[in-house]
Design a protein around this motif. Structure first.
Motif, short mmCIF file in Angstrom:
data_model
loop_
_atom_site.label_atom_id
_atom_site.label_comp_id
_atom_site.label_asym_id
_atom_site.label_seq_id
_atom_site.Cartn_x
_atom_site.Cartn_y
_atom_site.Cartn_z
N ARG A 4 0.78 -1.22 0.05
CA ARG A 4 -0.05 0.09 0.08
C ARG A 4 0.74 1.20 -0.05
NH1 ARG A 4 -2.28 0.42 4.55
NH2 ARG A 4 -4.05 1.39 4.00
N ILE A 5 0.66 2.34 -0.83
CA ILE A 5 1.27 3.36 -1.04
C ILE A 5 0.42 4.56 -0.71
CG2 ILE A 5 2.68 4.75 -2.67
CD1 ILE A 5 3.36 2.06 -4.05
N LEU A 6 1.07 5.61 -0.20
CA LEU A 6 0.51 6.80 0.05
C LEU A 6 0.96 7.67 -0.85
CD1 LEU A 6 -1.23 8.97 1.55
CD2 LEU A 6 0.74 9.25 3.47
N ALA A 12 -1.89 17.85 -8.60
CA ALA A 12 -3.14 16.61 -8.78
C ALA A 12 -2.45 15.66 -10.28
CB ALA A 12 -4.38 17.24 -9.16
N PHE A 13 -2.04 16.11 -11.24
CA PHE A 13 -1.54 15.47 -12.19
C PHE A 13 -0.41 14.59 -11.77
CE2 PHE A 13 1.57 18.73 -12.61
CZ PHE A 13 2.78 18.32 -13.24
N MET A 14 0.31 15.10 -10.96
CA MET A 14 1.68 14.19 -10.58
C MET A 14 0.98 13.09 -9.75
SD MET A 14 4.65 14.78 -11.59
CE MET A 14 5.42 13.43 -10.48
N ARG A 15 0.05 13.46 -8.75
CA ARG A 15 -0.63 12.23 -7.74
C ARG A 15 -1.14 11.20 -8.75
NH1 ARG A 15 -2.72 16.80 -5.29
NH2 ARG A 15 -4.69 15.90 -5.47
N MET A 16 -1.92 11.64 -9.97
CA MET A 16 -2.54 10.93 -10.94
C MET A 16 -1.50 10.15 -11.60
SD MET A 16 -5.35 9.77 -12.15
CE MET A 16 -6.46 11.02 -11.68
N LYS A 19 -0.01 7.37 -9.30
CA LYS A 19 -1.14 6.40 -8.98
C LYS A 19 -1.24 5.58 -10.10
CE LYS A 19 -4.56 9.05 -7.93
NZ LYS A 19 -5.73 9.58 -7.55
N ASN A 20 -1.22 5.98 -11.31
CA ASN A 20 -1.53 5.27 -12.46
C ASN A 20 -0.28 4.20 -12.48
OD1 ASN A 20 -3.85 6.10 -13.20
ND2 ASN A 20 -2.72 7.79 -14.75
N ILE A 21 1.02 4.58 -12.54
CA ILE A 21 2.13 3.62 -12.44
C ILE A 21 1.97 2.53 -11.46
CG2 ILE A 21 4.69 3.45 -12.22
CD1 ILE A 21 4.94 6.56 -13.33
N VAL A 22 1.97 2.87 -10.14
CA VAL A 22 1.91 2.10 -9.16
C VAL A 22 0.66 0.89 -9.27
CG1 VAL A 22 3.21 3.28 -7.60
CG2 VAL A 22 0.80 3.35 -7.21
N THR A 23 -0.51 1.31 -9.53
CA THR A 23 -1.59 0.56 -9.52
C THR A 23 -1.33 -0.46 -10.75
OG1 THR A 23 -3.10 2.12 -10.80
CG2 THR A 23 -3.32 1.77 -8.34
N GLU A 28 -0.93 -1.12 -4.47
CA GLU A 28 -2.34 -0.35 -3.86
C GLU A 28 -2.30 0.86 -3.62
OE1 GLU A 28 -5.60 -0.59 -0.42
OE2 GLU A 28 -4.53 -2.59 -0.94
N VAL A 29 -3.18 1.91 -3.77
CA VAL A 29 -2.79 3.33 -3.52
C VAL A 29 -3.65 3.35 -2.28
CG1 VAL A 29 -3.50 5.71 -4.01
CG2 VAL A 29 -2.44 4.24 -5.61
N ALA A 30 -2.99 3.55 -1.08
CA ALA A 30 -3.73 3.46 0.18
C ALA A 30 -4.53 4.81 0.39
CB ALA A 30 -2.76 3.45 1.30
#
Length: 124
Positions: A4-6, A12-16, A19-23, A28-30
């Motif tokens: 699980r990753i925070l 927002a675009f960096m978070r997205m 999130k796309n890379i890790v999922t 899992e995006v915690a």
């Protein structure tokens, strides 16, 4: 179950993107946070396996957030995400307890390597 990753970044675009890379790669995006203060609160609440932490953010920067998270959990696995030209801040972050860092703009492989390296170290 995937680790699980925070994801912490004020953009927002960096978070997205993270999130796309890790999922896509079985993690899992915690949760996510857009500043250091939120990151500390979310870490305490969600207890993720790894945190990707932007350095430059409003309210509380990534270095202060690393210090605060490490007081909650001295074994926290945090990967700093910095922009080019922030080497001094990256060194401060590592001294504060970050386990690795990546520089924006980064390739997907670089992020995944950092996650794997940090996970391998935390298993020891």
């Amino acid at each position: 179950m995937g680790k699980r990753i925070l994801v912490v970044d004020d953009a927002a675009f960096m978070r997205m993107m993270i999130k796309n890379i890790v999922t896509k790669n079985g993690y899992e995006v915690a949760g996510e946070a857009e500043n250091g203060k939120q990151a500390v609160e979310k870490y305490a609440e969600l207890k993720p396996d790894i945190v990707t932490m932007d350095i430059t953010m409003p309210e509380m920067d990534g270095i202060e957030a690393v210090k605060a998270i490490r007081t909650i959990d001295p074994n926290a696995s945090i990967i700093m995400v910095s922009a080019m030209g922030q080497q001094a801040m990256v060194m401060d972050a590592i001294q504060a307890g970050a386990r690795d860092f990546i520089v924006k703009p980064f390739q997907q492989d670089r992020l995944l390597q950092a996650i794997e390296r940090v996970l391998a170290r935390s298993r020891k």
